[in-house]
Design an enzyme around this catalytic site. Structure first.
Site, PDB file in Angstrom:
ATOM      1  N   GLY A  25       5.488  67.514  40.947  1.00 28.07           N
ATOM      2  CA  GLY A  25       6.730  67.699  41.687  1.00 28.07           C
ATOM      3  C   GLY A  25       6.942  66.705  42.810  1.00 28.07           C
ATOM      4  O   GLY A  25       7.678  66.988  43.765  1.00 28.07           O
ATOM      5  N   ASN A  48      18.035  63.129  34.327  1.00 29.63           N
ATOM      6  CA  ASN A  48      16.589  63.026  34.108  1.00 29.63           C
ATOM      7  C   ASN A  48      16.100  61.724  34.724  1.00 29.63           C
ATOM      8  O   ASN A  48      16.852  60.750  34.856  1.00 29.63           O
ATOM      9  CB  ASN A  48      16.296  63.007  32.606  1.00 29.63           C
ATOM     10  CG  ASN A  48      14.810  62.926  32.302  1.00 29.63           C
ATOM     11  OD1 ASN A  48      13.996  63.628  32.923  1.00 29.63           O
ATOM     12  ND2 ASN A  48      14.425  62.078  31.354  1.00 29.63           N
ATOM     13  N   HIS A  63      12.980  58.878  34.135  1.00 26.46           N
ATOM     14  CA  HIS A  63      11.985  58.466  33.152  1.00 26.46           C
ATOM     15  C   HIS A  63      11.219  57.259  33.700  1.00 26.46           C
ATOM     16  O   HIS A  63      11.827  56.321  34.230  1.00 26.46           O
ATOM     17  CB  HIS A  63      12.662  58.094  31.827  1.00 26.46           C
ATOM     18  CG  HIS A  63      11.684  57.722  30.776  1.00 26.46           C
ATOM     19  ND1 HIS A  63      10.902  58.664  30.143  1.00 26.46           N
ATOM     20  CD2 HIS A  63      11.314  56.520  30.267  1.00 26.46           C
ATOM     21  CE1 HIS A  63      10.102  58.050  29.278  1.00 26.46           C
ATOM     22  NE2 HIS A  63      10.331  56.748  29.339  1.00 26.46           N
TER      23      HIS A  63
END
Ligand code: GAR
Length: 223
Positions: free
Chosen positions: A13, A107, A109
């Site tokens: 996280g 998202n 990546h």
């Protein structure tokens, strides 16, 4: 008005932490309505709790199918009032049950998409021998690591470097470009033309060239 986020994590996280930090220092106009993990022991949940944020752990192994798991996540996220879903190291493939439920899913990546999609972008890039890799923030569509690119940071691969070392340096850029992309969303400055993400200008951006890489579009003050 602050952007209402649901942040999904599976592990450490640290990207969640970067978002929390930018919200707390005032540079990101957002609020985290929910931190959700498919791993009950994810450290990301602990980070959220330390900041008094609502958390939910849904163990994906307890569900009969991916669709059942996704439906349970959709229910929790909708109940939180979040309007944007932020995947931050969330390591589960999502089905249309989830993708179709939200207008905006983003998202991050750890590679320069479309190169090195998948679960090991850093390791795969280092193993392939590319000279430049990096990180990508993108909208999520029905194909994994495929949706329109919002921002990328390019990071040179050092001679003899392995995926762990490269990944650690990429992560430093992740922590800057993800909050930046979210702030652009919060400001309503992002639009889509086909699969091209257009950014409305606001003020004079900082130089695109940083000490250890290239970020495009350029980072702005506070990131
Ligand atoms: C980050 O490097 C993120 O880009 C990656 O997982 C890591 C999570 O770190 N995501 C993927 O590989 C998705 N395919 P974090 O939990 O410390 O934010």
């Amino acid at each position: 008005m602050a952007l209402k986020l649901a942040v999904l994590v599976s592990g450490s996280g640290s990207n969640l932490q970067s978002i929390i930090d930018r919200i707390e220092d005032g540079s990101l106009d957002a609020e985290i309505r929910l931190v959700l993990s498919n791993k009950p022991d994810a450290y990301g949940l602990t980070r959220a709790e330390k900041h008094g944020l609502p958390t939910v752990a849904l163990d994906h192994t307890a569900y009969a199918s991916r669709e059942d798991f996704d439906a349970a996540m959709v229910q929790k996220i909708n109940a939180s009032g979040a309007e944007v879903v932020v995947l931050a190291g969330f390591m589960r493939l999502l089905t249309p049950v989830f993708i179709d439920a939200f207008a905006t899913i983003v998202n991050i990546h750890p590679a320069l998409l479309p190169s090195f999609a998948g679960c090991h972008g850093q390791r795969d890039a280092a193993g392939y021998g590319v000279k430049i890799s990096g990180a990508t923030v993108h909208f999520v569509d029905e194909i994994m690591d495929h949706g329109p690119v919002i921002i990328q940071a390019a990071v040179p691969v050092l001679s003899g470097e392995d995926g762990d070392s490269l990944g650690a340096r990429i992560l430093e850029f992740e922590h800057r470009i993800y909050p930046q992309a979210l702030q652009w969303l919060a400001q309503g400055r992002i639009s889509l033309k086909d699969r091209h993400v257009l950014l409305a200008e606001a003020g004079i951006p900082k130089a695109a060239l940083c000490a250890h890489g290239l970020v495009n579009p350029p980072l702005e003050d506070g990131f």
